[in-house]
Design a protein around this motif. Structure first.
Motif: not given
Length: 178
Positions: A25-38
């Motif tokens: 559980l301590a191994v780094p992993k990707v939690t989310s991907v966020t796409l945004s536009i200003g």
């Protein structure tokens, strides 16, 4: 083999071994991907928000959330409650599908692409990549584009340091330049 399967079977055990991590559980992993536009153009042109919203929806398959200004800033002509951007957060299967497409299709389609700068990784192992135009994404056909605008992609990880974040992202296939 999908990127998620590769992470579970090869990348996670290799990262645990390299960094001496005992708990899986301590191994780094990707939690989310966020796409945004200003939506700076949207302040003058109300049609821009609809165009940007349809762009994000086509790229991610998910309806974007409109972000609003928390306070008024007179010099930018922004009032409290005004829409200043659009954002989509991907998690789970959609995130893994997007990452697969992002790494294998989008990056190769970018003209004059020489790799991601390691300076884009923050102190917590996350990476934010800005695009001047969104035409590299496979869902967008250049002949249908009315207006080109920028796009920001942020990949959030559980890595606590930039070194662990870069190791994870490099193992997933992110093309960093040295």
């Amino acid at each position: 083999m999908t990127i998620k399967e590769r992470y579970q079977k090869e990348i996670a055990p290799a990262l645990a071994k390299d960094f001496g991590i005992k708990s899986p559980l301590a191994v780094p992993k990707v939690t989310s991907v966020t796409l945004s536009i200003g939506a700076s153009h949207g302040l003058k042109d109300p049609k821009f928000l609809d165009i940007a919203e349809s762009t994000l929806q086509r790229i991610t398959g998910q309806k974007p959330v409109r972000t609003k200004a928390k306070k008024s800033i007179a010099s930018f002509k922004i009032r409290e409650g005004m829409v200043v951007g659009l954002r989509v957060t991907l998690r789970g299967p959609r995130m893994w599908h997007f990452l697969e497409k992002f790494l294998k299709v989008t990056f190769p389609r970018i003209r004059d692409f020489r790799g991601i700068s390691p300076k884009l990784i923050d102190g917590r192992g996350n990476v934010s990549i800005g695009f001047r135009e969104f035409l590299a994404f496979p869902e967008i056909r250049p002949d249908e584009v009315e207006r080109v605008h920028g796009l920001q992609v942020t990949v959030s990880t559980t890595a606590k340091t930039p070194e662990k974040g870069r190791a994870l992202l490099t193992a997933l296939g992110f093309p960093f330049k040295d």
